[in-house]
Design a protein around this motif. Structure first.
Motif, short mmCIF file in Angstrom:
data_model
loop_
_atom_site.label_atom_id
_atom_site.label_comp_id
_atom_site.label_asym_id
_atom_site.label_seq_id
_atom_site.Cartn_x
_atom_site.Cartn_y
_atom_site.Cartn_z
N LEU A 160 0.89 -1.16 0.00
CA LEU A 160 0.00 0.00 0.00
C LEU A 160 0.92 1.20 0.00
O LEU A 160 1.57 1.49 1.02
N VAL A 161 1.01 1.85 -1.14
CA VAL A 161 1.99 2.94 -1.26
C VAL A 161 1.31 4.27 -0.91
O VAL A 161 0.36 4.68 -1.59
N ASP A 162 1.78 4.92 0.11
CA ASP A 162 1.27 6.23 0.50
C ASP A 162 2.17 7.31 -0.08
O ASP A 162 3.40 7.25 0.07
N VAL A 163 1.56 8.25 -0.77
CA VAL A 163 2.32 9.42 -1.22
C VAL A 163 2.05 10.53 -0.21
O VAL A 163 0.94 11.06 -0.13
N LEU A 164 3.03 10.80 0.61
CA LEU A 164 2.84 11.78 1.67
C LEU A 164 3.19 13.17 1.15
O LEU A 164 4.18 13.34 0.44
N ALA B 291 4.33 1.11 2.35
CA ALA B 291 5.44 1.68 1.56
C ALA B 291 5.12 3.15 1.32
O ALA B 291 3.95 3.57 1.40
N TYR B 292 6.12 3.94 1.05
CA TYR B 292 5.92 5.40 0.92
C TYR B 292 6.71 5.93 -0.27
O TYR B 292 7.78 5.41 -0.61
N LEU B 293 6.09 6.97 -0.88
CA LEU B 293 6.75 7.66 -2.00
C LEU B 293 6.68 9.15 -1.73
O LEU B 293 5.66 9.64 -1.23
N LEU C 265 11.36 4.86 -3.41
CA LEU C 265 10.40 4.11 -2.60
C LEU C 265 10.98 3.83 -1.21
O LEU C 265 12.14 3.44 -1.07
N LEU C 266 10.14 4.03 -0.17
CA LEU C 266 10.53 3.62 1.18
C LEU C 266 9.81 2.31 1.47
O LEU C 266 8.58 2.25 1.46
N LEU C 267 10.57 1.28 1.70
CA LEU C 267 9.98 -0.05 1.94
C LEU C 267 10.15 -0.46 3.39
O LEU C 267 11.10 -0.02 4.06
N ALA C 268 9.26 -1.34 3.86
CA ALA C 268 9.46 -1.95 5.18
C ALA C 268 10.68 -2.87 5.08
O ALA C 268 10.92 -3.47 4.03
N TRP D 170 3.24 13.52 10.05
CA TRP D 170 3.79 12.20 10.35
C TRP D 170 4.64 11.73 9.17
O TRP D 170 4.23 11.81 8.01
N GLN D 171 5.84 11.31 9.48
CA GLN D 171 6.73 10.75 8.46
C GLN D 171 7.26 9.42 8.97
O GLN D 171 7.47 9.26 10.18
N PRO D 172 7.48 8.46 8.09
CA PRO D 172 8.03 7.18 8.57
C PRO D 172 9.45 7.37 9.12
O PRO D 172 10.20 8.22 8.62
N THR D 173 9.79 6.59 10.11
CA THR D 173 11.16 6.58 10.62
C THR D 173 12.03 5.85 9.60
O THR D 173 11.56 4.93 8.94
#
Lengths: 254, 808
Positions: free
Chosen positions: B537-541, B611-613, B560-563, B547-550
Motif C-alpha cells: 500500500l503505497v502512501d504518497v505523503l 510503503a511510501y513515495l 520508494l521507502l519499503l518496510a 507524520w513521516q516514517p522513521t
C-alpha cells in the motif's frame, strides 16, 4: 535365543561328573579406582571337583566376594581362566554365561536380594521356573516347606524377618536344582541362632551331594567346612581341610 | 511362558505400588498425544465447515467488478452476461452496487464499512445472506431503509434487530436482521484498502439494490455482478467469453473479472488452513516431543530403580529377553493408560479449540466431528511412545555386568565420568550443609537427567508463550512507528480520486472540527510481480507532512521507502531497483502499469505492506493534483471522534480512522489468531508442572535411603527437607535456564521459518517478554523446589530401619 525351556547343556551336573567342577587358573581381577589399581584377586588358582561344603575365609577386602562372583560368572576376570562345570566362562558369550548360571550355580546373598514385589512362594517359584523345572509351583511349595516356611508362603519380603528372608533365599537357590550353591556371607546379617539354622540348611545340601561354597569372615564357620580356603589381599594363602574333620554345628559359637 | 500368571501378577503389583508414577507418565503422554489430536483435528473441521458454508450460500463462480468509484447503468452488466454464447451455463446472475461507507449507530459506534446492494428479485440468490437473527430481505424491502447487518459486526457492536444506523451521505437505515455472506465470512485487507480490519471495526450492511443506490446517491447505477454456473459448466470457457464481451462492450467497460478463488475470504479461509496446520503441527510436535522426552526421562528413572532386581534376575540366570518383560509390561501399562487418557485429553482440548475457531471465523455452518483418523494416529503414537521411552533404559540396564547391576547403592555417586572433576569444586557451607551441592556435583548424570526433564517442559512452555510475546512485540513495534508523531491524526480514505482543489477536499478542510489537512494518495501495488509478488500500500505523503516514517536506512526522498521485511523478502536494499505494478491514471481511466523504482530507504514498521513515495517520485502514478487519502488533525478542543462524525456527512468519504484504531484492529486480528496458542500455552503449562513435579518426586524417592540415614543420625525432618529442596532447586534452576534457552532457540527458528510462511505480511522477530522469562523461572524453580514438600508426610512417617534396609 536364550530360553528356559531349552535342553540343559551336556555339562549339566545332572548329566555328568563335571557338573560340580570348578577350575580357576591364574585368575586376576583388578579394579581401577581413580589413579589406583586395586587387585581384588591376584593369580588365584582353585580347583573344586567334589561335592563338599567349602568355606572361603578372609577379612574384608581380601577378595572372597570377588572370587564368588567370578565362580558364579557374575563378573569376568581381568586375567586367567574360569571353568564352571566344564564350561570355559572367560571366553563364553553373554548368553552362554547366563545359561551356565541358570543351570549350574545358585546364589545366596548376604542381603537376601529377594524380589520385594513377589511373595515368598513366588520368589522360590521364580528360581524353579528360571531353571526350567517342571511344575515350578509345586517344587517351590515343597522346598519352602523343607526350609520350614510353608506357613509364610504368601508373605512378602518386608513381612518376613531377616532369618526368614534368608531361608526364602536359600529355598529359591535350592528350587533351581542346580548342583553348586554359592553363598556370600549368608549369616552376615543374622543373629547367632538364626545363623546356625542357615548353616544347618547349607550343610545338609552338601551332604545331599551339592557343592556349597560359603564366603565369610567368620572363622568359626570354617570349623564345619569340609575344606577351607583362606584369602588375604587377593591371594589364596591357605587351602586345607579341618583337622579331624568338620565340627558339629552344635559346637559353634560366636 | 511357564509363569505368565506370575509375571502378570508381579506387574499388577508394580502398577499398584507405582500407580502415581504410571498415571503421571501416562498423563504426560496423554497431554502430548491429546494436544496433537486436538490441534490437528482443526484442519479437517475447517475444510469441512468451509465447504459446507460456501455451498450453502451459492458463492459466486465469477464476478465482474468495475474500478473503484466507477459505475454503469443497472441492467448493462446483466445484458453482457445474457449475450454470452454459453449464457445457458449461467445458473444465476445478480447485479450489485457495492460502496464503501462509514456507519454510525447506537452508542459511540462509528466505523468504516461497505453497503452491499443486491436486487431482491425472486429466484436463486448469488452470494446469499444466511440470516441468523431477525428476518431476510424481501421484495417489500426494495428501496426501503432496511438492512441485514453482518452477524459478526453486529454481534461485536451489540446491534440488535431494530437498531438505527446512519451511513455516509446521511441515509438512515434500520437493522431488520443479522446474517452472513460468503465474501464477508471474514474481512481482510483486500477490502477497503486497509491492511488490517476486524469485524468489529468494519461494518457490512446488506440491502436491496435500490436502497444502496439511494444511500450512495447513485440511482440506477451498479458496479458489480456475481454469477453462479450450472453443475458441469466450464468456468474457464464462460470466463473467457465474459472477458471478451466486456472488452468489446460499447461504451467501454473497464471491469475486473475474478473467480471464486479470488474472493479474499475464500482464499484466506482455505489458504490459512494449510499455513495454520503447519504452525499447529509444530506446536503439537513440540508438546509431543516434550512429553516423549519427559516420559523417557521418567521411565529411565523407574527402570533404574528396578536395576538391582534385574541384577538379581541376571544372577539367577534369567534370559535377557525375559528380564526385559517386566519393564516392558510397565511400559504397556503406561501405553494403555496413556491412550485412554489421551483420547480424553484430545476431546477436552478440542472443546476450547472449537470455541476459539467458531468465535474467530463466523461461518454459518461449523462441522467439528471427532476426527477418527487423527485420533487413531495419536493413539498409535501414544502406544508406541512408552515402549520407545522404555527401550533405551532397559537396553542400558541389561548391558551391565550382573555384578554391577546387583551392587547395593547403584544409584549413588560413581567415581567415573565428570564426577571426580566436579567433586573437586569448592562449595559453600560447612559439613552436612554441603551435601545438596555435593550431591548435584557427584552425580552429574542423574543431575542432567532431572534437569533435562524439567528443561523439556520449560522449552515447550517458553516456545508457546514466546509466540504470544513475539506477536505482541511485533504489534508494539508497529504501534511505536505509527504513533511516534501526530497520534491524534485521523486518516481519511476517499472512495475516488478527488482534485486537491476540489469540493471534497475543500469541504473537509472547512469543517469546524478540522484543524489542518494534508491530502495525499494511497495506491495498492505489487512489488516484483513476476517474482516474490509482495503486496504494497503505497502512501504518497505531502511534503512536510506531520507524520513521516522513521528511517532505518537510506533517504526519505528520491524513491520508494519499503518496510525492512518487504525489502528482505524482495532481496533488495537501499539504492536497488525494484519493479512495481501499480495503477496509473490516463485520460480514459485507470490502467495497470509497471514502473521500475529505486529503493530510497527502509522503515522499521513490521507490517510489510506499508510503503511510501515522496510527491516528486510519485509522477509515475499519473495522479498529480489529486488525492484519495487525507490526514486530518482535529481543531483545538475537538477530538478525533468529532472529526469522524463530522466526516460522516461528507460525500465520498469512505473511511476515517485514527492510527490507534488501526493498531487496535491489528491487535484484535492477531489476538484472534493467537487464541489457539493460548490453549496450547495452557496445556504446556500443565505439562511443565506435571513433568517438573514428577521428575523431582522421583529424584526425592531415589534419595530415600540417604534421608533415612540422616534421620537416623538425628537431623530433624525440616533440615532434611530443606536440604532436599536446595538440591532440587539447584537442579530446577539448571533445567529451567536450559529450557528458557532452548525455548528461545526454537522460537527463533519458528519465527524465521514457520511464522514467516504463515504470516508473510508481518515481519516477526522472536521476542521473549520479561514476564515470560521470570514466569518460567518461577515455575521451573518453584515447582521443583516445592515438590519435596509433598514428601513431607512420607518423610515424617519414615520407618527408618525399614528404609535403611538394602532392599530397593
Amino acid at each position: 535365543m536364550e530360553g528356559v525351556a531349552e535342553p540343559r547343556p551336556a555339562v549339566d551336573a545332572r548329566a555328568g561328573s563335571e557338573g560340580t567342577r570348578i577350575d580357576l587358573d591364574g585368575v586376576c581381577r583388578y579394579f581401577q579406582v581413580g589413579d589406583t589399581v586395586v587387585k581384588a584377586l591376584d593369580d588365584v588358582n582353585l580347583h573344586v571337583d567334589e561335592s563338599a561344603f567349602v568355606v572361603a575365609l578372609g577379612a574384608s577386602g581380601s577378595g572372597k566376594t570377588t572370587l564368588l562372583n567370578l565362580i558364579g560368572s557374575l563378573d569376568a576376570p581381568t586375567a586367567g581362566t574360569v571353568r564352571l562345570a566344564g564350561v570355559e566362562l572367560t571366553t563364553a558369550s553373554r548368553a552362554e554365561r547366563t545359561r551356565a548360571r541358570r543351570s549350574t550355580v545358585s546364589f545366596i546373598f548376604q542381603s537376601f536380594n529377594l524380589f520385594p514385589g513377589l511373595t515368598a512362594l513366588e520368589n522360590v517359584q521364580f528360581g524353579a521356573d528360571v531353571a526350567g523345572r517342571d511344575a515350578p509351583e509345586t517344587v517351590a511349595r515343597q522346598v519352602l516347606e523343607s526350609v520350614g516356611l510353608g506357613d509364610r508362603a504368601r508373605h512378602f519380603a518386608h513381612q518376613l524377618s531377616g532369618g526368614e528372608q534368608q531361608r526364602v533365599a536359600i529355598a529359591r537357590a535350592l528350587a533351581t536344582g542346580n548342583p553348586i550353591l554359592l553363598a556370600d556371607e549368608p549369616t552376615g546379617e543374622l543373629d547367632f541362632h538364626t545363623g546356625v539354622q542357615i548353616l544347618e540348611l547349607l550343610r545338609a545340601q552338601a551332604e545331599a551331594g551339592k557343592t556349597v561354597i560359603v564366603v565369610t569372615h567368620n572363622r568359626e564357620i570354617s570349623r564345619v567346612a569340609d575344606r577351607v580356603i583362606e584369602l588375604s589381599s587377593g591371594r589364596i594363602v591357605a587351602d586345607h581341610r579341618p583337622v579331624g574333620g568338620p565340627a558339629a554345628i552344635a559346637d559353634l559359637h560366636w | 511362558m511357564a509363569q505368565t500368571g506370575l509375571w502378570l501378577r508381579w506387574s499388577w503389583r508394580d502398577l499398584r505400588r507405582r500407580w502415581p508414577v504410571v498415571t503421571a507418565i501416562a498423563l504426560v503422554i496423554a497431554l502430548g498425544t491429546g494436544t496433537y489430536a486436538g490441534l490437528l483435528s482443526t484442519s479437517a473441521w475447517r475444510t469441512q465447515s468451509n465447504d459446507a458454508s460456501f455451498a450453502l450460500l451459492n458463492t459466486h463462480d465469477l464476478r465482474v467488478a468495475l474500478p473503484s468509484g466507477s459505475t454503469t447503468e443497472e441492467g448493462r452488466l446483466a445484458a453482457v452476461v445474457a449475450s454470452l454464447e454459453h449464457a445457458g451455463d449461467v445458473a444465476a446472475a445478480r447485479e450489485r452496487l457495492v460502496v464503501p461507507t462509514q456507519i454510525a449507530g447506537p452508542g459511540d459506534l462509528l466505523v468504516t464499512g461497505e453497503l452491499v446492494g443486491t436486487d431482491t428479485l425472486p429466484g436463486a440468490a448469488v452470494d446469499g445472506v444466511h440470516v441468523t437473527r431477525g428476518r431476510a430481505l424481501g421484495a417489500a424491502d426494495d428501496g426501503a431503509g432496511a438492512v441485514v447487518a453482518d452477524e459478526s459486526f453486529a454481534d461485536k457492536n451489540h446491534l440488535t434487530v431494530g437498531s438505527e444506523l446512519t451511513v455516509s451521505g446521511g441515509a438512515r437505515l434500520e437493522v431488520v436482521g443479522r446474517g452472513q455472506s460468503p465474501e464477508y465470512f471474514i474481512v481482510t485487507g483486500g477490502q477497503g484498502g486497509l491492511p488490517f480490519l476486524t469485524q468489529k471495526g468494519y461494518g457490512v450492511l446488506f440491502a436491496s439494490l435500490h436502497t444502496v443506490q439511494r444511500a450512495a446517491g447513485a440511482d440506477g447505477q451498479v458496479n458489480d455482478l456475481v454469477l453462479t454456473l450450472r453443475p458441469g459448466a466450464d468456468r474457464a470457457r464462460v470466463a473467457a467469453e465474459l472477458s471478451r464481451a466486456l472488452e468489446i462492450a460499447q461504451p467501454p467497460l473497464a471491469a475486473d473479472l475474478t473467480t471464486r478463488d479470488d474472493i479474499d475470504a475464500y482464499r484466506v479461509l482455505y489458504d490459512d488452513i494449510d499455513g495454520d496446520e503447519q504452525l499447529w503441527r509444530i506446536v503439537a510436535l513440540l508438546v509431543l516431543v516434550g512429553a516423549a522426552f519427559a516420559s523417557m526421562n521418567l521411565t529411565t528413572r523407574v527402570v533404574e530403580a528396578q536395576r538391582r532386581e534385574i541384577g538379581i534376575g541376571m544372577a539367577l540366570g534369567v534370559p535377557t529377553w525375559r528380564l526385559a518383560v517386566r519393564p516392558l509390561l510397565f511400559g504397556a501399562q503406561i501405553a494403555v493408560l496413556g491412550v485412554l487418557l489421551g483420547l480424553g485429553v484430545g476431546w477436552a482440548v478440542s472443546i476450547p479449540l472449537r470455541d476459539v475457531f467458531v468465535g474467530m471465523i463466523p461461518l454459518p455452518i461449523w462441522r467439528t466431528p471427532l476426527q477418527a483418523d487423527v485420533f487413531a494416529q495419536a493413539a498409535v503414537l501414544g502406544l508406541l511412545l512408552p515402549f520407545v521411552a522404555i527401550a533405551w533404559p532397559v537396553w542400558r540396564a541389561l548391558l551391565v555386568q550382573p555384578v554391577e547391576a546387583i551392587r547395593v547403592g547403584h544409584l549413588a555417586a560413581r567415581g567415573s565420568g565428570l564426577a571426580p572433576l566436579l567433586s573437586r569444586l569448592r562449595v559453600p557451607g560447612r559439613g552436612y550443609r554441603q551435601i545438596p551441592v555435593r550431591n548435584v556435583l557427584r552425580t552429574p548424570r542423574r543431575t542432567l537427567l532431572t534437569a533435562f526433564g524439567i528443561a523439556s517442559a520449560i522449552t515447550t512452555l517458553v516456545t508457546t508463550v514466546g509466540l504470544l510475546d513475539t506477536f505482541g512485540a511485533t504489534l508494539d513495534r508497529a504501534e511505536a512507528e505509527m504513533l511516534h508523531t501526530a497520534p491524534d491524526r485521523v486518516s481519511v480514505a476517499l472512495d475516488t480520486f478527488q482534485p486537491l482543489d476540489g469540493d471534497v477536499v475543500r469541504t473537509v478542510e472547512q469543517l469546524p472540527e478540522v484543524g489542518s489537512l494534508e491530502a495525499g494518495l494511497r495506491i495498492p501495488a505489487v512489488a516484483d510481480p513476476d517474482g516474490e509478488g509482495v503486496d504494497l500500500l503505497v502512501d504518497v505523503l505531502p511534503a512536510g507532512a506531520r507524520w513521516q516514517p522513521t528511517l532505518v536506512d537510506g533517504q526519505p526522498d528520491g524513491g520508494l521507502l519499503l518496510a525492512e521485511e518487504a525489502a528482505a523478502d524482495l532481496g533488495v536494499g537501499v539504492g536497488d531497483a525494484v519493479t512495481v505494478e501499480h495503477p496509473q491514471a490516463t485520460a480514459t481511466g485507470l490502467r495497470t502499469v509497471r514502473t521500475t523504482m529505486v529503493v530510497a530507504g527502509l522503515h522499521p514498521n513490521p507490517m510489510r505492506v506499508f510503503a511510501y513515495l515522496d510527491p516528486a517520485a510519485a509522477d509515475a502514478l499519473g495522479l498529480a493534483g489529486t488525492a484519495n487519502v487525507m490526514s486530518v488533525t482535529p481543531a483545538e478542543g475537538r477530538s478525533a471522534d468529532d472529526v469522524r462524525r463530522a466526516l460522516l456527512e461528507v460525500p465520498h468519504v469512505a473511511s476515517a480512522q485514527t492510527p490507534q484504531a488501526a493498531i487496535d484492529g491489528m491487535r484484535t486480528t492477531l489476538d484472534e489468531f493467537v487464541g489457539i496458542l493460548n490453549v496450547a500455552a495452557l496445556i504446556t503449562l500443565l505439562l511443565a508442572l506435571l513433568i517438573a513435579f514428577n521428575t523431582t518426586s522421583i529424584a526425592v524417592d531415589e534419595r530415600s535411603r540417604e534421608h533415612a540415614t540422616m534421620l537416623a543420625f538425628g537431623l530433624p525432618v525440616r533440615t532434611v527437607l530443606g536440604m532436599t529442596a536446595v538440591e532440587t532447586v539447584i537442579v530446577g534452576a539448571l533445567g529451567t535456564l536450559g529450557g528458557i534457552g532452548g525455548g528461545y532457540l526454537v522460537l527463533r527458528w519458528m519465527s524465521a521459518t514457520t511464522i514467516s510462511d504463515v504470516l508473510p505480511e508481518v515481519g516477526v522477530t522472536a521476542s521473549l517478554s520479561a514476564t515470560t522469562v521470570v514466569g518460567a523461572l518461577l515455575l521451573g524453580i518453584a515447582t521443583v523446589g516445592l515438590a519435596p514438600l509433598f514428601t513431607l508426610r512420607r518423610m515424617r512417617r519414615t520407618d527408618i530401619p525399614s528404609a535403611l534396609r538394602v532392599m530397593e
